[in-house]
Design a protein around this motif. Structure first.
Motif, PDB file in Angstrom:
ATOM      1  N   HIS A  18      -4.021   1.371  -3.414  1.00 17.42           N
ATOM      2  CA  HIS A  18      -3.982  -0.267  -3.405  1.00 17.42           C
ATOM      3  C   HIS A  18      -2.505  -0.612  -3.643  1.00 17.42           C
ATOM      4  N   TYR A  37       0.633  -1.360  -0.018  1.00 17.07           N
ATOM      5  CA  TYR A  37      -0.043   0.016  -0.008  1.00 17.07           C
ATOM      6  C   TYR A  37       0.895   1.113  -0.167  1.00 17.07           C
ATOM      7  N   LYS A  56      -7.982   2.309  -1.753  1.00 15.02           N
ATOM      8  CA  LYS A  56      -8.484   1.280  -0.973  1.00 15.02           C
ATOM      9  C   LYS A  56      -9.058   1.770   0.076  1.00 15.02           C
ATOM     10  N   ASN A  57      -8.854   2.827   0.548  1.00 11.98           N
ATOM     11  CA  ASN A  57      -9.474   3.658   1.887  1.00 11.98           C
ATOM     12  C   ASN A  57      -9.186   4.944   1.919  1.00 11.98           C
ATOM     13  N   TYR A  59       0.166   5.516   0.636  1.00 14.85           N
ATOM     14  CA  TYR A  59      -0.439   6.830   1.274  1.00 14.85           C
ATOM     15  C   TYR A  59      -0.420   8.011   0.699  1.00 14.85           C
ATOM     16  N   MET A  86      -5.627   5.635   0.961  1.00 17.63           N
ATOM     17  CA  MET A  86      -4.817   4.395   1.003  1.00 17.63           C
ATOM     18  C   MET A  86      -5.082   4.196  -0.361  1.00 17.63           C
ATOM     19  N   GLU A 121      -6.241  11.510   4.219  1.00 16.87           N
ATOM     20  CA  GLU A 121      -5.238  10.567   3.529  1.00 16.87           C
ATOM     21  C   GLU A 121      -5.901   9.228   2.824  1.00 16.87           C
TER      22      GLU A 121
END
Length: 137
Positions: A63, A30, A125-126, A32, A61, A59
């Motif tokens: 992949h 990952y 991802k997040n 950031y 995230m 922030e």
């Protein structure tokens, strides 16, 4: 003998679990990326006479580290989407912990959809809020 058997079983289990966690760390690649500068925008306040605002550090995230450049390229779209979603939120949602989580999920879903349309793949991802301040009526 029984003691020796238990020690062997423990040694094997530590080895197996240690290797599996090391493999999991190797697979996770990952990255950031911060939405810079912080997002500062208005939200819908309860009172028509007072204006509420929110200041958030976000922030993303990513992949894979290899997708970091793609996400940076689309930064204006990502920032605009997050600002737009915050601007549509009522005061109750901005001020509550469950509302904050709903906003985070809405931003995540919108960013994933935009990146899917633009790149054909899942890049985000997040979404993580590292600072979250609000003021309003």
């Amino acid at each position: 003998m029984f003691k020796s058997l238990i020690l062997r079983i423990l040694a094997v289990s530590f080895f197996v679990f240690g290797c599996s966690s090391a493999l999991a760390q190797d697979k996770a690649n990952y990255a950031y990326l911060g939405l810079e500068p912080e997002i500062v925008t208005n939200y819908i306040s309860d009172s028509a006479q007072k204006l509420g605002y929110v200041r958030v550090s976000v922030e993303l995230m990513i992949h894979d580290v290899n997708q970091l450049e793609i996400a940076e390229h689309h930064m204006p779209l990502l920032r605009s989407t997050a600002i737009e979603i915050f601007g549509q939120q009522p005061a109750e949602k901005v001020k509550s912990l469950t509302g904050r989580e709903d906003i985070r999920r809405a931003i995540l879903k919108a960013l994933q959809e935009h990146m899917q349309q633009e790149t054909g793949g899942e890049v985000i991802k997040n979404v993580i809020f590292t600072k979250y301040l609000y003021q309003g009526a």
